[in-house]
Scaffold this motif. Structure first.
Motif, PDB file in Angstrom:
ATOM      1  N   LEU A  61       0.802  -1.232   0.000  1.00 18.82           N
ATOM      2  CA  LEU A  61       0.000   0.000   0.000  1.00 18.82           C
ATOM      3  C   LEU A  61       0.839   1.289   0.000  1.00 18.82           C
ATOM      4  CD1 LEU A  61      -2.609   1.632   0.130  1.00 18.82           C
ATOM      5  CD2 LEU A  61      -2.891   0.917   2.512  1.00 18.82           C
ATOM      6  N   PRO A  62       1.871   1.410   0.862  1.00 21.44           N
ATOM      7  CA  PRO A  62       2.632   2.673   0.833  1.00 21.44           C
ATOM      8  C   PRO A  62       3.286   2.936  -0.528  1.00 21.44           C
ATOM      9  CG  PRO A  62       3.130   1.423   2.827  1.00 21.44           C
ATOM     10  CD  PRO A  62       2.314   0.524   1.952  1.00 21.44           C
ATOM     11  N   ARG A  63       3.753   1.875  -1.194  1.00 20.16           N
ATOM     12  CA  ARG A  63       4.395   2.088  -2.498  1.00 20.16           C
ATOM     13  C   ARG A  63       3.372   2.470  -3.566  1.00 20.16           C
ATOM     14  NH1 ARG A  63       7.635  -2.129  -0.518  1.00 20.16           N
ATOM     15  NH2 ARG A  63       6.444  -3.742  -1.582  1.00 20.16           N
ATOM     16  N   LEU A  64       2.207   1.844  -3.536  1.00 20.56           N
ATOM     17  CA  LEU A  64       1.156   2.211  -4.500  1.00 20.56           C
ATOM     18  C   LEU A  64       0.729   3.664  -4.269  1.00 20.56           C
ATOM     19  CD1 LEU A  64      -0.923  -1.094  -4.317  1.00 20.56           C
ATOM     20  CD2 LEU A  64       0.556  -0.357  -6.194  1.00 20.56           C
ATOM     21  N   HIS A  65       0.667   4.030  -3.004  1.00 20.90           N
ATOM     22  CA  HIS A  65       0.306   5.409  -2.655  1.00 20.90           C
ATOM     23  C   HIS A  65       1.372   6.392  -3.156  1.00 20.90           C
ATOM     24  CE1 HIS A  65      -1.227   8.821  -0.561  1.00 20.90           C
ATOM     25  NE2 HIS A  65      -0.284   8.836   0.350  1.00 20.90           N
ATOM     26  N   ASP A  66       2.655   6.011  -2.999  1.00 22.16           N
ATOM     27  CA  ASP A  66       3.758   6.851  -3.493  1.00 22.16           C
ATOM     28  C   ASP A  66       3.656   7.109  -4.989  1.00 22.16           C
ATOM     29  OD1 ASP A  66       5.005   7.244  -1.144  1.00 22.16           O
ATOM     30  OD2 ASP A  66       6.609   5.774  -1.461  1.00 22.16           O
ATOM     31  N   GLN A  67       3.115   6.125  -5.703  1.00 22.95           N
ATOM     32  CA  GLN A  67       2.969   6.288  -7.157  1.00 22.95           C
ATOM     33  C   GLN A  67       1.728   7.097  -7.527  1.00 22.95           C
ATOM     34  OE1 GLN A  67       3.501   2.320  -9.198  1.00 22.95           O
ATOM     35  NE2 GLN A  67       4.214   1.743  -7.162  1.00 22.95           N
ATOM     36  N   GLY A  68       1.018   7.602  -6.520  1.00 22.76           N
ATOM     37  CA  GLY A  68      -0.163   8.434  -6.788  1.00 22.76           C
ATOM     38  C   GLY A  68      -1.341   7.629  -7.313  1.00 22.76           C
ATOM     39  N   LEU A  69      -1.393   6.351  -6.977  1.00 25.12           N
ATOM     40  CA  LEU A  69      -2.432   5.500  -7.571  1.00 25.12           C
ATOM     41  C   LEU A  69      -3.656   5.314  -6.680  1.00 25.12           C
ATOM     42  CD1 LEU A  69      -0.164   2.690  -9.138  1.00 25.12           C
ATOM     43  CD2 LEU A  69      -1.453   4.462 -10.351  1.00 25.12           C
ATOM     44  N   VAL A  70      -3.604   5.779  -5.440  1.00 32.23           N
ATOM     45  CA  VAL A  70      -4.642   5.400  -4.474  1.00 32.23           C
ATOM     46  C   VAL A  70      -5.342   6.633  -3.887  1.00 32.23           C
ATOM     47  CG1 VAL A  70      -5.099   4.113  -2.344  1.00 32.23           C
ATOM     48  CG2 VAL A  70      -3.230   3.388  -3.848  1.00 32.23           C
ATOM     49  N   ASP A  71      -6.654   6.689  -4.039  1.00 29.97           N
ATOM     50  CA  ASP A  71      -7.436   7.754  -3.388  1.00 29.97           C
ATOM     51  C   ASP A  71      -8.088   7.272  -2.096  1.00 29.97           C
ATOM     52  OD1 ASP A  71      -6.925   9.576  -5.468  1.00 29.97           O
ATOM     53  OD2 ASP A  71      -8.609   8.818  -6.647  1.00 29.97           O
ATOM     54  N   ALA A  72      -8.340   5.967  -1.981  1.00 26.49           N
ATOM     55  CA  ALA A  72      -8.981   5.413  -0.777  1.00 26.49           C
ATOM     56  C   ALA A  72      -8.652   3.925  -0.693  1.00 26.49           C
ATOM     57  CB  ALA A  72     -10.494   5.618  -0.840  1.00 26.49           C
ATOM     58  N   VAL A  73      -8.957   3.343   0.469  1.00 23.04           N
ATOM     59  CA  VAL A  73      -8.616   1.933   0.726  1.00 23.04           C
ATOM     60  C   VAL A  73      -9.865   1.192   1.199  1.00 23.04           C
ATOM     61  CG1 VAL A  73      -7.221   0.389   2.162  1.00 23.04           C
ATOM     62  CG2 VAL A  73      -6.227   2.526   1.285  1.00 23.04           C
ATOM     63  N   ASP A  74     -10.080   0.010   0.623  1.00 23.26           N
ATOM     64  CA  ASP A  74     -11.268  -0.797   0.898  1.00 23.26           C
ATOM     65  C   ASP A  74     -10.822  -2.228   1.233  1.00 23.26           C
ATOM     66  OD1 ASP A  74     -13.876  -1.851   0.871  1.00 23.26           O
ATOM     67  OD2 ASP A  74     -14.320  -1.227  -1.183  1.00 23.26           O
ATOM     68  N   VAL A  75     -11.679  -2.962   1.938  1.00 23.42           N
ATOM     69  CA  VAL A  75     -11.434  -4.370   2.256  1.00 23.42           C
ATOM     70  C   VAL A  75     -12.766  -5.112   2.096  1.00 23.42           C
ATOM     71  CG1 VAL A  75     -10.865  -5.997   4.137  1.00 23.42           C
ATOM     72  CG2 VAL A  75      -9.544  -3.883   3.889  1.00 23.42           C
ATOM     73  N   PHE A  76     -12.699  -6.365   1.657  1.00 23.97           N
ATOM     74  CA  PHE A  76     -13.890  -7.218   1.615  1.00 23.97           C
ATOM     75  C   PHE A  76     -13.954  -7.957   2.948  1.00 23.97           C
ATOM     76  CE2 PHE A  76     -15.992 -11.142  -0.530  1.00 23.97           C
ATOM     77  CZ  PHE A  76     -17.262 -10.652  -0.273  1.00 23.97           C
ATOM     78  N   CYS A  77     -14.711  -7.407   3.909  1.00 23.09           N
ATOM     79  CA  CYS A  77     -14.797  -7.961   5.263  1.00 23.09           C
ATOM     80  C   CYS A  77     -15.996  -8.905   5.286  1.00 23.09           C
ATOM     81  CB  CYS A  77     -14.971  -6.814   6.266  1.00 23.09           C
ATOM     82  SG  CYS A  77     -15.059  -7.353   7.976  1.00 23.09           S
ATOM     83  N   GLU A  78     -15.715 -10.195   5.253  1.00 28.09           N
ATOM     84  CA  GLU A  78     -16.808 -11.168   5.078  1.00 28.09           C
ATOM     85  C   GLU A  78     -16.303 -12.541   5.470  1.00 28.09           C
ATOM     86  OE1 GLU A  78     -20.147 -12.177   4.941  1.00 28.09           O
ATOM     87  OE2 GLU A  78     -20.135 -10.191   4.034  1.00 28.09           O
ATOM     88  N   ARG A  79     -17.217 -13.441   5.784  1.00 27.45           N
ATOM     89  CA  ARG A  79     -16.834 -14.844   6.048  1.00 27.45           C
ATOM     90  C   ARG A  79     -15.921 -15.382   4.961  1.00 27.45           C
ATOM     91  NH1 ARG A  79     -22.635 -16.533   7.341  1.00 27.45           N
ATOM     92  NH2 ARG A  79     -22.797 -16.558   5.092  1.00 27.45           N
ATOM     93  N   ILE A  80     -16.269 -15.101   3.687  1.00 24.58           N
ATOM     94  CA  ILE A  80     -15.460 -15.611   2.575  1.00 24.58           C
ATOM     95  C   ILE A  80     -14.380 -14.607   2.166  1.00 24.58           C
ATOM     96  CG2 ILE A  80     -17.136 -17.216   1.609  1.00 24.58           C
ATOM     97  CD1 ILE A  80     -17.861 -14.939  -0.422  1.00 24.58           C
ATOM     98  N   GLY A  81     -14.247 -13.528   2.938  1.00 25.44           N
ATOM     99  CA  GLY A  81     -13.222 -12.525   2.642  1.00 25.44           C
ATOM    100  C   GLY A  81     -12.248 -12.436   3.804  1.00 25.44           C
ATOM    101  N   PHE A  82     -12.227 -11.279   4.480  1.00 28.54           N
ATOM    102  CA  PHE A  82     -11.269 -11.043   5.559  1.00 28.54           C
ATOM    103  C   PHE A  82     -12.004 -10.677   6.842  1.00 28.54           C
ATOM    104  CE2 PHE A  82      -9.278 -10.484   1.501  1.00 28.54           C
ATOM    105  CZ  PHE A  82      -8.110 -11.233   1.648  1.00 28.54           C
ATOM    106  N   SER A  83     -11.366 -11.015   7.979  1.00 32.45           N
ATOM    107  CA  SER A  83     -12.006 -10.774   9.276  1.00 32.45           C
ATOM    108  C   SER A  83     -11.878  -9.299   9.656  1.00 32.45           C
ATOM    109  CB  SER A  83     -11.321 -11.624  10.344  1.00 32.45           C
ATOM    110  OG  SER A  83      -9.996 -11.134  10.542  1.00 32.45           O
ATOM    111  N   ALA A  84     -12.584  -8.924  10.710  1.00 34.10           N
ATOM    112  CA  ALA A  84     -12.497  -7.547  11.201  1.00 34.10           C
ATOM    113  C   ALA A  84     -11.060  -7.243  11.652  1.00 34.10           C
ATOM    114  CB  ALA A  84     -13.495  -7.329  12.330  1.00 34.10           C
ATOM    115  N   ASP A  85     -10.385  -8.207  12.285  1.00 38.89           N
ATOM    116  CA  ASP A  85      -9.005  -7.965  12.733  1.00 38.89           C
ATOM    117  C   ASP A  85      -8.058  -7.759  11.548  1.00 38.89           C
ATOM    118  OD1 ASP A  85      -9.535  -7.981  15.397  1.00 38.89           O
ATOM    119  OD2 ASP A  85      -8.987 -10.101  15.705  1.00 38.89           O
ATOM    120  N   GLN A  86      -8.252  -8.544  10.517  1.00 38.19           N
ATOM    121  CA  GLN A  86      -7.414  -8.379   9.319  1.00 38.19           C
ATOM    122  C   GLN A  86      -7.716  -7.033   8.641  1.00 38.19           C
ATOM    123  OE1 GLN A  86      -8.693 -12.091   7.652  1.00 38.19           O
ATOM    124  NE2 GLN A  86      -6.911 -13.221   8.423  1.00 38.19           N
TER     125      GLN A  86
END
Ligand code: DI6
Ligand code: FE
Length: 407
Positions: free
Chosen positions: A197-222
């Motif tokens: 993420l920090p490197r993608l941000h350095d390249q000016g590619l990222v306006d916001a960050v999202d996660v798929f928080c779901e049983r079949i995705g990632f947990s709240a802690d992740q």
């Protein structure tokens, strides 16, 4: 800078206390990429009138802000029509995902495509959205799932704004699924995402960050681990939250002052209260609800009563919402979710702007707004929610420039 008068229109400004921000028999003056004046023609100050160089007679048509599609996965290759058949034969979305299909099959197709191929595909999809009045699109990564492939997706998204007259906001969704090379090592994959993420941000590619928080995705802690990195970089977050189950994602996202929580079919009362406290927008996605044949409705009444701003989006993606029709999404938000036509419109304009953290010159029409607007072959925008499968756009103006017309 050319000053233009757009007269003989009924304008839904979505600004001020009037329902729809309605101005009957209205007119609008634009200079360069900005709106300088909106109101009833008779009220136009003489100084504004004298500055006009060019006039457009809109023939009594209705004018709305350009639509903002605040949640899309527009960049990808391949399609999942076969998976649709499997689901019709009884397999569930979750079963297909767990068996290695779903998002992972789109990842394979996306990795195999060239950057130019991805751009060509995304341009065609963006043009389809524009044909229904869209002037701003949020585009997520999440079908690359390696540093290089995620960067490629985000570059393609950025390029869209050079190829087409659109405002584009990019969202890094590295935590969308676990790629095959990290199978069984979800925590290690999250560490990798946090490292990229920090490197993608350095390249000016990222306006916001999202996660798929779901049983079949990632947990709240992740999810929290990824959000911690975003916060350190000063990037806003948003979350795919409680689409298929309640993971407490909405409350977690709200604790990071998330711009939006999206889907929300299973959000709890505590999740809603947390969103109220943080001013987080609820983005509802009727296309995914419909296409996955979900039965758990998002709590529209509670969101409305608590004053949570509600936005809508296409969630365009090949697996759960393969639509490119914001107008159909508005119709479904009313028929399926019991929203009002005015709420549906606010969901694709003023509240969508808020869900993207855009300045208030987006999503409304008033002095100072960006001159992004759509002219429709009807006298009232409720008509566009009631019908479906029509092609009612007459003209599209982005940044003060006429960029499309039905003629
Ligand atoms: N939620 C969705 O609706 C899409 N991604 C997500 O996190 C579905 C993506 C897909 O099935 O390809
Ligand atoms: Fe999505």
């Amino acid at each position: 800078m050319q000053t233009q008068l757009w007269r003989n229109a009924n304008v839904a400004t979505f600004h001020g206390a009037e329902p729809w921000g309605w101005i009957a028999q209205g007119a609008m003056v634009t200079a360069g990429d900005a709106v300088v004046w909106v109101g009833a023609l008779n009220d136009m100050p003489i100084s504004v009138k004298n500055s006009v160089m060019h006039e457009h007679d809109l023939g009594g048509a209705c004018v709305t802000p350009g639509l903002i599609d605040c949640h899309t996965h527009l960049v990808y290759a391949g399609n999942r029509a076969r998976e649709f058949e499997l689901r019709l034969e009884g397999a569930t979305y979750e079963e297909i995902a767990r068996a290695g299909g779903g998002i992972r099959s789109t990842v394979a197709a996306t990795r195999a495509a060239t950057e130019d191929e991805l751009l060509t595909l995304a341009v065609a999809r963006a043009r389809a959205l524009m044909s229904e009045g869209v002037t701003t699109i949020e585009v997520k990564s999440g079908y690359g799932l390696s540093e290089a492939d995620e960067a490629r997706m985000l570059r393609v998204a950025r390029k869209l704004a050079y190829v087409l007259p659109l405002t584009i906001r990019t969202t890094f969704l590295g935590a969308h699924a676990v790629p095959p090379e990290f199978e069984g090592h979800t925590d290690a994959y999250i560490d990798a995402v946090c490292d990229w993420l920090p490197r993608l941000h350095d390249q000016g590619l990222v306006d916001a960050v999202d996660v798929f928080c779901e049983r079949i995705g990632f947990s709240a802690d992740q999810t929290r681990k990824v959000f911690d990195v975003a916060q350190r970089l000063g990037l806003p977050v948003k979350l795919h939250a409680e689409q298929l189950s309640d993971q407490g994602g909405a409350a977690l996202a709200a604790s990071f002052n998330a711009l939006s929580c999206d889907h929300l079919e299973y959000v709890s009362a505590a999740g809603i209260d947390a969103m109220v406290a943080s001013g987080t927008v609820a983005v509802l996605l009727p296309g995914a609800y419909y296409f996955l044949r979900e039965t758990q409705l998002p709590p529209v009444v509670a969101l409305r009563e608590k004053g949570v701003p509600i936005a809508l989006a296409t969630d365009h993606n090949p697996g759960s919402s393969p639509t490119l029709s914001p107008l159909l999404m508005m119709n479904m938000a009313c028929t399926l979710f019991r929203m009002t036509p005015e709420e549906a419109w606010r969901g694709f304009t003023v509240n969508a702007a808020r869900a993207l953290g855009l300045p208030d010159r987006y999503g409304q029409l008033r002095a100072g707004s960006r001159a992004d607007f759509a002219v429709w072959n009807t006298d009232h925008p409720r008509d566009l929610v009631y019908r479906f499968g029509h092609h009612p756009l007459s003209q599209l103006v982005s940044g003060g420039r006429l960029v499309g017309s039905a003629e």
